[in-house]
Design a protein around this motif. Structure first.
Motif, short mmCIF file in Angstrom:
data_model
loop_
_atom_site.label_atom_id
_atom_site.label_comp_id
_atom_site.label_asym_id
_atom_site.label_seq_id
_atom_site.Cartn_x
_atom_site.Cartn_y
_atom_site.Cartn_z
N UNK B 34 0.97 -1.28 -0.21
CA UNK B 34 0.02 -0.06 0.01
C UNK B 34 0.91 1.18 -0.06
N UNK B 35 1.93 1.29 0.77
CA UNK B 35 2.75 2.34 0.84
C UNK B 35 3.49 2.49 -0.51
N UNK B 36 3.70 1.39 -1.13
CA UNK B 36 4.55 1.28 -2.49
C UNK B 36 3.75 1.94 -3.54
N UNK B 37 2.40 1.63 -3.46
CA UNK B 37 1.36 2.11 -4.15
C UNK B 37 1.23 3.63 -4.14
N UNK B 38 1.63 4.19 -3.10
CA UNK B 38 1.32 5.57 -2.77
C UNK B 38 2.53 6.34 -3.36
N UNK B 39 3.46 5.72 -3.34
CA UNK B 39 4.76 6.26 -4.09
C UNK B 39 5.10 5.98 -5.46
N UNK B 40 4.01 5.28 -6.20
CA UNK B 40 3.99 4.79 -7.31
C UNK B 40 4.14 6.07 -8.33
N UNK B 41 4.86 5.89 -9.58
CA UNK B 41 4.79 6.85 -10.71
C UNK B 41 3.26 7.06 -11.30
N UNK B 97 -0.18 1.85 8.72
CA UNK B 97 1.14 1.19 8.80
C UNK B 97 1.70 1.79 7.46
N UNK B 98 0.83 1.64 6.33
CA UNK B 98 1.27 2.60 5.32
C UNK B 98 1.80 3.88 5.24
N UNK B 99 0.99 4.67 6.18
CA UNK B 99 1.51 5.81 6.59
C UNK B 99 2.80 6.10 7.41
N UNK B 100 3.02 5.12 8.36
CA UNK B 100 4.04 5.07 9.07
C UNK B 100 5.32 4.75 8.14
N UNK B 101 5.20 3.83 7.18
CA UNK B 101 6.38 3.29 6.36
C UNK B 101 6.68 4.52 5.57
N UNK B 102 5.65 5.43 5.15
CA UNK B 102 5.75 6.54 4.13
C UNK B 102 6.64 7.42 4.80
N UNK B 103 6.33 7.69 6.20
CA UNK B 103 7.16 8.78 6.96
C UNK B 103 8.48 8.34 7.00
N UNK B 104 8.59 6.98 7.37
CA UNK B 104 9.81 6.38 7.69
C UNK B 104 11.04 6.40 6.14
N UNK B 105 10.18 6.16 5.07
CA UNK B 105 10.84 6.03 3.91
C UNK B 105 11.53 7.46 3.79
N UNK B 106 10.93 8.58 4.08
CA UNK B 106 11.42 9.86 3.92
C UNK B 106 12.78 10.33 4.91
N UNK B 107 12.74 9.34 5.83
CA UNK B 107 13.70 9.40 6.73
C UNK B 107 14.97 9.03 6.41
N UNK B 135 14.31 0.93 7.26
CA UNK B 135 12.93 1.28 7.34
C UNK B 135 12.40 0.62 8.52
N UNK B 136 12.65 -0.62 8.93
CA UNK B 136 12.13 -1.48 9.72
C UNK B 136 12.55 -0.76 11.35
N UNK B 137 13.85 -0.25 11.15
CA UNK B 137 14.15 0.34 12.61
C UNK B 137 13.58 1.72 12.86
N UNK B 138 13.45 2.60 11.86
CA UNK B 138 12.75 3.79 12.03
C UNK B 138 11.32 3.52 12.17
N UNK B 139 10.58 2.54 11.74
CA UNK B 139 9.20 2.37 11.97
C UNK B 139 8.86 1.81 13.13
N UNK B 140 9.91 0.97 13.59
CA UNK B 140 9.52 0.30 15.05
C UNK B 140 8.88 1.16 16.18
N UNK B 141 9.26 2.36 16.39
CA UNK B 141 8.74 3.06 17.67
C UNK B 141 7.30 3.44 17.31
N UNK B 142 7.11 3.96 16.06
CA UNK B 142 5.67 4.39 15.73
C UNK B 142 4.80 3.12 15.69
N UNK B 143 5.47 2.06 14.91
CA UNK B 143 4.62 0.76 14.86
C UNK B 143 4.25 0.23 16.24
N UNK B 144 5.14 0.27 17.03
CA UNK B 144 4.87 -0.26 18.61
C UNK B 144 3.58 0.64 18.97
N UNK B 145 3.77 1.91 19.05
CA UNK B 145 2.80 2.57 19.55
C UNK B 145 1.30 2.24 19.05
#
Lengths: 258, 214
Positions: B34-41, B97-107, B135-145
């Protein structure tokens, strides 16, 4: 993998013909022609925004050119042409790249950083790859850091690791994009020493740099760029001491006045 | 008496945890494409996934569960209360989670993509070896919350008859009339599960971070 197209010193290795790069309406490169022979060290200098980095990135297709051709070790790439995965592989394999910001992978050990692409791209076994990596890490003086994470290494060490990582795929050409600009002078020196050693051992190199002493003493040829064009080109000492164009004079004057 | 209360509410714990895990795991996995689709061309793909995320996130979970269980479940598909709850909460989790990944990708530093491309790593390995772990490391805290929030949201499943903690608490209070004690115990169980979840992620976070201190 054996290299059937081994290139001898002095033979043509890279050729850019009328390369243009536009981002939207903004033209960053306006018709670059460049030939580099095997074993040559070419320094590219010039003011910021003159297109130096973009030029490097067009060579390995990180930025595909908008117009023109890039010929590299037998692979010709016409702008606008869709490259197959195999063609891109052949092209990128022969070019190693070192970035200003190192771009090591922070979650992998130094050894894994150097070994990863060997395993994933050219199919070496973990054992083979690690052996090659250790040899390269020794060459840049960092064998003792193999099990560390990049975050625990100094900037100079990180850049030397990045050089080892790029060398691990046996490139024919190394691109350096301001490799010392993010480093303090002393750390920059250790990186330059590694690059000097590479040059002495016959590696073909294109170096975008603001290190004028390095440009003059190590490179065979200096290219001065401004506004997306090559405005001056020739043997290092000649270009650095007696620039012909007004624009190159001004730039070198500014550098020397610092 | 207290023991009986404890026992009957505790019998809901496995389903609360199971529902949290099933919804979270399926959401965490589905969130990636879903996150990948949001970043699609391709614009249609972006618009479609954007609309999906918006719909999933804007409608309250309880409405989703009623829609799936009473709506779809009555007329179109055979679905048990647990399945309906897992489906609804899983989809909502995927959107979040798609939104959390999207944020993590920009980081993640753009240089990481460039280095991977310059080394010519095949796209799969670029993700598996380079981008994914960071990505996993960046998304971990938000994912846990989010997972802790999800645990609390599973109480909504009691409304469609999933016998988890809140469901058992409701029926125990109806039977015993000790509502205050019953709901206090239920609350305590939620606190205990949340705390262990938080401790687990803190442990994982410290372990991962210790190695890559920059």
């Amino acid at each position: 993998m054996s290299d059937s197209t081994a290139i001898r010193r002095g033979e043509p290795l890279l050729r850019l013909a009328a390369v243009h790069k536009r981002f939207g309406t903004h033209e960053v490169l306006s018709g670059i022609d460049l030939r580099v022979s095997a074993g040559e060290v070419v320094a590219i200098i010039g003011p910021s925004g003159s297109g130096k980095s973009t030029l490097l990135r067009c060579i390995n297709q990180l930025e595909p050119p908008t117009e023109g051709r890039v010929l590299l070790g037998g692979v010709a790439v016409e702008a606008g042409q869709e490259l197959s995965r195999a063609e891109l592989t052949q092209l990128r394999r022969s070019v190693g790249m070192v970035f200003q910001s190192f771009n090591l992978f922070p979650h992998l050990t130094v050894l894994r950083n150097v070994s990863l692409a060997q395993e994933r791209v050219i199919g070496r076994s973990r054992k083979e790859a690690d052996a090659v990596s250790m040899q390269l890490l020794s060459r840049v003086g960092l064998a003792d850091k193999a099990q560390q994470y990049p975050g625990r290494c100094s900037g100079g060490q990180q850049q030397r690791i990045a050089i080892a990582r790029a060398l691990a795929l046996d490139p024919k050409l190394m691109l350096f994009d301001e490799p010392t600009s993010a480093l303090d002078p002393e750390l920059g020196l250790e990186v330059l020493a590694v690059m000097r050693e590479l040059a002495e051992n016959g590696m073909t190199m294109i170096v975008v740099t603001h290190e004028m002493h390095f440009a003059e003493s190590v490179s065979d040829r200096v290219i001065v760029m401004a506004d997306g064009r090559i405005i001056e080109e020739g043997p290092s000492a000649e270009v650095m001491r007696n620039p012909k164009t007004e624009r190159a004079k001004r730039f070198l004057q500014a550098v020397n006045d610092r | 008496m207290m023991l009986e209360i404890l026992q009957s509410i505790a019998s809901g714990i496995p389903l609360s945890i199971a529902l949290t895990i099933v919804a979270f795991v399926s959401g965490a996995v589905l969130g990636m494409p879903l996150c990948g689709m949001r970043a699609s061309n391709a614009q249609p793909v972006r618009v479609l996934s954007g609309a999906l995320v918006l719909t999933l996130r804007s409608i309250p979970p309880i409405v989703w569960l009623f829609f799936i269980f009473f709506g779809l479940g009555a007329d179109f598909i055979q679905i048990s209360p647990f399945e309906a709850a897992a489906l609804g909460l899983g989809l909502i989790t995927a959107a979040n989670m798609a939104e959390i990944y999207r944020g993590a990708l920009t980081a993640i530093h753009p240089g990481q993509w460039e280095a991977a491309a310059a080394l010519n790593l095949p796209p799969l390995y670029r993700f598996v070896d380079v981008i994914g772990p960071q990505l996993f490391r960046i998304a971990l805290p938000s994912g846990a919350t989010y997972a802790i929030g999800l645990l609390k949201d599973t109480a909504i499943a009691s409304t469609i008859g999933v016998p988890e903690i809140a469901f058992e608490a409701y029926h125990t209070s109806q039977r015993t009339f000790h509502s205050l004690d019953v709901y206090a115990v239920a609350g305590l169980f939620y606190i205990l599960i949340s705390l262990s979840l938080a401790a687990l992620t803190r442990w994982a976070d410290v372990k991962l971070r210790a190695r890559v201190a920059r």
